[in-house]
Enzyme design. Structure first.
Site, PDB file in Angstrom:
ATOM      1  N   ASP A 131       0.836  -1.195   0.000  1.00 11.38           N
ATOM      2  CA  ASP A 131       0.000   0.000   0.000  1.00 11.38           C
ATOM      3  C   ASP A 131       0.874   1.250   0.000  1.00 11.38           C
ATOM      4  O   ASP A 131       1.972   1.258   0.559  1.00 11.38           O
ATOM      5  CB  ASP A 131      -0.906   0.025   1.237  1.00 11.38           C
ATOM      6  CG  ASP A 131      -2.167  -0.798   1.050  1.00 11.38           C
ATOM      7  OD1 ASP A 131      -2.496  -1.125  -0.095  1.00 11.38           O
ATOM      8  OD2 ASP A 131      -2.810  -1.108   2.064  1.00 11.38           O
ATOM      9  N   ARG A 181      -1.445  -1.125  -8.791  1.00  9.34           N
ATOM     10  CA  ARG A 181      -2.781  -0.614  -8.458  1.00  9.34           C
ATOM     11  C   ARG A 181      -2.770   0.909  -8.584  1.00  9.34           C
ATOM     12  O   ARG A 181      -1.940   1.586  -7.964  1.00  9.34           O
ATOM     13  CB  ARG A 181      -3.162  -0.992  -7.029  1.00  9.34           C
ATOM     14  CG  ARG A 181      -4.532  -0.432  -6.585  1.00  9.34           C
ATOM     15  CD  ARG A 181      -4.707  -0.505  -5.078  1.00  9.34           C
ATOM     16  NE  ARG A 181      -4.593  -1.863  -4.590  1.00  9.34           N
ATOM     17  CZ  ARG A 181      -4.248  -2.185  -3.340  1.00  9.34           C
ATOM     18  NH1 ARG A 181      -3.931  -1.238  -2.477  1.00  9.34           N
ATOM     19  NH2 ARG A 181      -4.174  -3.452  -2.971  1.00  9.34           N
TER      20      ARG A 181
END
Length: 305
Positions: A131, A181
């Site tokens: 992340d 992502r």
């Protein structure tokens, strides 16, 4: 509105008010799987059973002691063992915040911790996505990504369209086998490093998805915006991307019908599934990322069923 929500995310007083509100627990369950590994397992089994892929995030970041960072690592190791034992891999992977592993006070410790998680993920037949957090950690995170990919090439990256640097990062990461992502971004950033208006962020998102879809990597388009989803589908066709050459990602509890619809059309749709007791900061950032998410929250609060 975004600034107000982000300010509230850092307020212990507001946090106490939200946590003690009469129906908070019922509402939070719409967006967070629960607090335990068993809760994450239950929700993952339901999502995979309905044809969705999953990435699981154990909530917690900005740890301040080695002991806290080690506890987070051990939670992920347990989770990966449980997922493999339940035959939920490779459909389920994990997302990891490096700050939860000690990044901000000991980068070597954070790297050792995330490497242990990547090792466990590989043994479980799945992978890890790193992340991204506020812009001060971007270079450190991308550096650790490069190091991890030498032994774990499927380790995923996250890039945030609201950062001015992201187009350049997309070009560097749009390489064969690279899982990336693309999201809008959910932290309060200065104008010097980030676009401030929703329109500018959306335009950056489209430029970035074009770079990723035209490259040799595996784009993961994280958005709930119907217009951006439609653009992503259109550009995928333009670049001759088959449905198995990219995916959509959405948050647990937000637009579940759309997730099911896209999966029914043959797309890979991965649900970002958070669990853990540290849910307040996560939920507030999701509301800030797209204040329209307040509508979803309000509807859940009103229905409670």
């Amino acid at each position: 509105m975004r600034s107000v929500i982000l300010a509230a995310s850092r307020s212990s007083r507001v946090e106490r008010l939200v946590e003690t509100a009469p129906y908070t627990r019922d509402v939070v369950r719409r967006f967070v799987a629960g607090t335990t590994t068993d809760d994450a397992l239950r929700a993952t089994r339901e999502l995979v059973g309905s044809g969705l892929a999953v990435t699981i995030d154990h909530l917690g970041e900005d740890t301040v002691t080695p002991e806290q960072a080690t506890a987070v690592r051990e939670e992920y190791l347990t989770l990966l063992t449980v997922l493999a034992g339940a035959d939920l891999t490779p459909a389920a992977e994990v997302s990891v915040k490096l700050s939860a592993l000690g990044q901000k006070f000991d980068e070597k410790l954070a790297y050792d911790n995330v490497r242990a998680i990547c090792t466990a993920a590989a043994a479980a037949g799945t992978t890890v996505t790193l992340d991204m957090e506020d812009h001060t950690t971007t270079d450190s995170t991308l550096d650790m990504l490069a190091r991890l990919r030498k032994d774990f090439p499927s380790t995923g990256a996250v890039l945030q369209a609201y950062l001015r640097r992201t187009e350049s990062d997309c070009r560097e990461l749009a390489t064969a086998g690279s899982r990336v992502r693309l999201c809008k971004g959910a932290y309060k950033e200065p104008e010097s490093v980030a676009y401030q208006s929703a329109r500018d962020v959306d335009k950056s998102y489209v430029r970035c998805l074009n770079i990723l879809l035209s490259g040799a990597g595996y784009p993961m388009l994280a958005t709930h915006d119907p217009r951006l989803i439609a653009i992503g589908q259109d550009r995928a066709r333009w670049f001759d991307r088959s449905p198995d050459e990219f995916e959509f990602q959405m948050l647990y509890g937000i637009r579940p019908e759309e997730q099911t619809r896209l999966a029914g059309e043959g797309h890979t749709v991965r649900t970002y599934l958070p669990y853990g007791s540290d849910w307040y900061g996560y939920l507030m950032r999701r509301l800030a990322e797209r204040p329209a998410n307040l509508v979803f929250f309000a509807r859940a609060l009103l229905s409670r069923s």
